[in-house]
Design a protein around this motif. Structure first.
Motif, mmCIF file in Angstrom:
data_model
loop_
_atom_site.group_PDB
_atom_site.id
_atom_site.type_symbol
_atom_site.label_atom_id
_atom_site.label_comp_id
_atom_site.label_asym_id
_atom_site.label_seq_id
_atom_site.Cartn_x
_atom_site.Cartn_y
_atom_site.Cartn_z
ATOM 1 N N TYR A 158 0.848 -1.190 0.000
ATOM 2 C CA TYR A 158 0.000 0.000 0.000
ATOM 3 C C TYR A 158 0.885 1.243 0.000
ATOM 4 O O TYR A 158 1.985 1.242 0.559
ATOM 5 C CB TYR A 158 -0.874 0.048 1.254
ATOM 6 C CG TYR A 158 -1.889 -1.063 1.372
ATOM 7 C CD1 TYR A 158 -3.021 -1.105 0.556
ATOM 8 C CD2 TYR A 158 -1.729 -2.081 2.317
ATOM 9 C CE1 TYR A 158 -3.951 -2.126 0.673
ATOM 10 C CE2 TYR A 158 -2.656 -3.095 2.433
ATOM 11 C CZ TYR A 158 -3.767 -3.123 1.612
ATOM 12 O OH TYR A 158 -4.686 -4.129 1.735
ATOM 13 N N THR A 160 0.424 5.459 1.000
ATOM 14 C CA THR A 160 0.175 6.093 2.296
ATOM 15 C C THR A 160 -1.265 5.908 2.773
ATOM 16 O O THR A 160 -2.175 5.638 1.980
ATOM 17 C CB THR A 160 0.470 7.597 2.217
ATOM 18 O OG1 THR A 160 -0.409 8.174 1.243
ATOM 19 C CG2 THR A 160 1.912 7.848 1.821
ATOM 20 N N ALA A 161 -1.452 6.100 4.078
ATOM 21 C CA ALA A 161 -2.788 6.001 4.650
ATOM 22 C C ALA A 161 -3.746 6.974 3.976
ATOM 23 O O ALA A 161 -4.919 6.643 3.732
ATOM 24 C CB ALA A 161 -2.722 6.266 6.152
ATOM 25 N N GLU A 162 -3.268 8.165 3.651
ATOM 26 C CA GLU A 162 -4.123 9.183 3.042
ATOM 27 C C GLU A 162 -4.678 8.744 1.697
ATOM 28 O O GLU A 162 -5.736 9.216 1.284
ATOM 29 C CB GLU A 162 -3.338 10.485 2.862
ATOM 30 C CG GLU A 162 -2.962 11.189 4.151
ATOM 31 C CD GLU A 162 -1.800 10.516 4.891
ATOM 32 O OE1 GLU A 162 -1.638 10.803 6.092
ATOM 33 O OE2 GLU A 162 -1.068 9.713 4.268
ATOM 34 N N ASN A 164 -5.395 5.541 0.965
ATOM 35 C CA ASN A 164 -6.011 4.223 1.142
ATOM 36 C C ASN A 164 -7.089 4.262 2.220
ATOM 37 O O ASN A 164 -7.057 3.509 3.196
ATOM 38 C CB ASN A 164 -4.947 3.184 1.503
ATOM 39 C CG ASN A 164 -4.074 2.825 0.321
ATOM 40 O OD1 ASN A 164 -4.427 1.982 -0.496
ATOM 41 N ND2 ASN A 164 -2.927 3.482 0.206
ATOM 42 N N ALA A 168 -7.461 2.686 5.823
ATOM 43 C CA ALA A 168 -6.947 3.616 6.828
ATOM 44 C C ALA A 168 -8.032 4.071 7.793
ATOM 45 O O ALA A 168 -7.769 4.265 8.983
ATOM 46 C CB ALA A 168 -6.313 4.820 6.156
ATOM 47 N N VAL A 171 -8.538 1.411 10.440
ATOM 48 C CA VAL A 171 -7.354 1.391 11.299
ATOM 49 C C VAL A 171 -7.394 2.545 12.287
ATOM 50 O O VAL A 171 -7.141 2.382 13.493
ATOM 51 C CB VAL A 171 -6.069 1.441 10.447
ATOM 52 C CG1 VAL A 171 -4.852 1.753 11.318
ATOM 53 C CG2 VAL A 171 -5.865 0.118 9.711
ATOM 54 N N SER A 172 -7.719 3.739 11.800
ATOM 55 C CA SER A 172 -7.748 4.929 12.653
ATOM 56 C C SER A 172 -8.821 4.809 13.734
ATOM 57 O O SER A 172 -8.583 5.136 14.911
ATOM 58 C CB SER A 172 -8.001 6.161 11.791
ATOM 59 O OG SER A 172 -8.110 7.313 12.586
ATOM 60 N N PHE A 191 0.771 0.455 6.131
ATOM 61 C CA PHE A 191 1.335 1.601 5.414
ATOM 62 C C PHE A 191 2.816 1.815 5.732
ATOM 63 O O PHE A 191 3.364 2.888 5.501
ATOM 64 C CB PHE A 191 0.515 2.857 5.738
ATOM 65 C CG PHE A 191 -0.966 2.615 5.630
ATOM 66 C CD1 PHE A 191 -1.537 2.275 4.411
ATOM 67 C CD2 PHE A 191 -1.778 2.644 6.755
ATOM 68 C CE1 PHE A 191 -2.898 2.006 4.304
ATOM 69 C CE2 PHE A 191 -3.136 2.372 6.663
ATOM 70 C CZ PHE A 191 -3.704 2.063 5.429
ATOM 71 N N CYS A 275 -8.019 3.289 -2.855
ATOM 72 C CA CYS A 275 -6.857 2.427 -2.597
ATOM 73 C C CYS A 275 -5.792 2.730 -3.637
ATOM 74 O O CYS A 275 -6.091 2.829 -4.832
ATOM 75 C CB CYS A 275 -7.250 0.950 -2.658
ATOM 76 S SG CYS A 275 -5.844 -0.186 -2.516
#
Length: 284
Positions: A158, A160-162, A164, A168, A171-172, A191, A275
């Motif tokens: 993957y 970055t979280a931003e 995906n 993300a 996960v957050s 990530f 994604c």
């Protein structure tokens, strides 16, 4: 209180979670291949997987990319699929048998300790596996050892979280609800290799040459956000790992919040979860 990362405990938990999630991950196979198919084809192209190639698949899971490689190499080639979870490898083996692919072998192996002959493979591939290994540099060194001179490595991770949000956001939410600290630099996670140039530089430090990367947009398309939640809830071992410390009712509340958050990606044509993947490669 400072929590020290324990790689041995982490890997034991990871193995247990994938043993539990193996059947579900296998059931979602067609969805996974639709989602990851373009990146998988690019990885196999970049590693020059062709008729007669010998391929090592690290953290193979239920083996969608294993079967794709096996079809390319044909009867004259060979694919060894490895994973820390024997349950998920059993699904890979059964799918290969059902497809009539006699050139696939499976073996339970830790991705950081590849007990294979040195210089035995033309290509080493890993699809969304390297990110979850505690010693990523050590894992790449093991892959380098497994390749013949001129052999190629390929990995999908993957970004970055931003980029995906489909993953993300859960996960957050779980991290906040479970009071989990953000991952420290160098710790595994979805990530962990997503920042620009990180994986390419790691490949170069390992000794690979002619390193390249390509960004692949890979939106996860489903009928509804609720279907995405069901997919993640049934088969994403990383999320289950993070939820393990919560009481059942708190886990349920987390999933409810995740569903509400993911609804913002629904539209007239259904759910489209953002994604972005990185395909990276190099030559020994």
């Amino acid at each position: 209180m400072t929590v020290t990362f324990d790689p041995i405990r982490y890997k034991n938990t990871t193995r247990a979670q994938w043993e539990d999630a193996a059947a579900a991950w296998h059931r979602w196979g067609p969805t996974i291949e639709d989602w990851l198919g373009e990146a998988t084809a690019l990885m196999l192209d970049a590693t020059d997987v062709r008729t007669g190639s010998t391929v090592l698949d690290v953290a193979a899971g239920a083996g969608g990319q294993t079967l794709a490689a096996a079809r390319r190499v044909g009867p004259a080639g060979h694919v060894l699929a490895t994973d820390i979870s024997p349950a998920i490898l059993a699904h890979a083996a059964s799918e290969a048998a059902a497809a009539g692919l006699t050139n696939v072998q499976t073996r339970e192996l830790d991705g950081e300790r590849l007990d294979v002959d040195a210089a035995a493979f033309d290509a080493v591939i890993s699809r969304l596996g390297l990110i979850y290994l505690p010693d990523q540099a050590g894992a790449l060194a093991a892959q380098y050892r497994a390749l013949r001179p001129g052999g190629r490595v390929g990995a999908i991770v993957y970004s970055t979280a931003e980029r995906n949000a489909f993953f993300a956001a859960p996960v957050s939410i779980i991290r906040r609800r479970a009071s989990l600290p953000p991952p420290a630099a160098g710790q595994p996670g979805p990530f962990s290799l997503g920042d620009q140039g990180v994986l390419a530089e790691m490949l170069r430090r390992t000794g690979f040459r002619d390193v390249g990367t390509q960004i692949v947009g890979a939106p996860l398309r489903m009928p509804t956000a609720a279907e995405c939640v069901r997919f993640e809830r049934e088969s994403f071992g990383a999320l289950h790992q993070m939820l393990a410390g919560l009481a059942p009712e708190d886990r349920e509340a987390a999933w409810q919040e995740i569903g509400a958050e993911l609804e913002r990606f629904e539209g007239p044509s259904g759910f489209t979860g953002p994604c972005e993947l990185i395909v990276a490669w190099g030559v020994k």
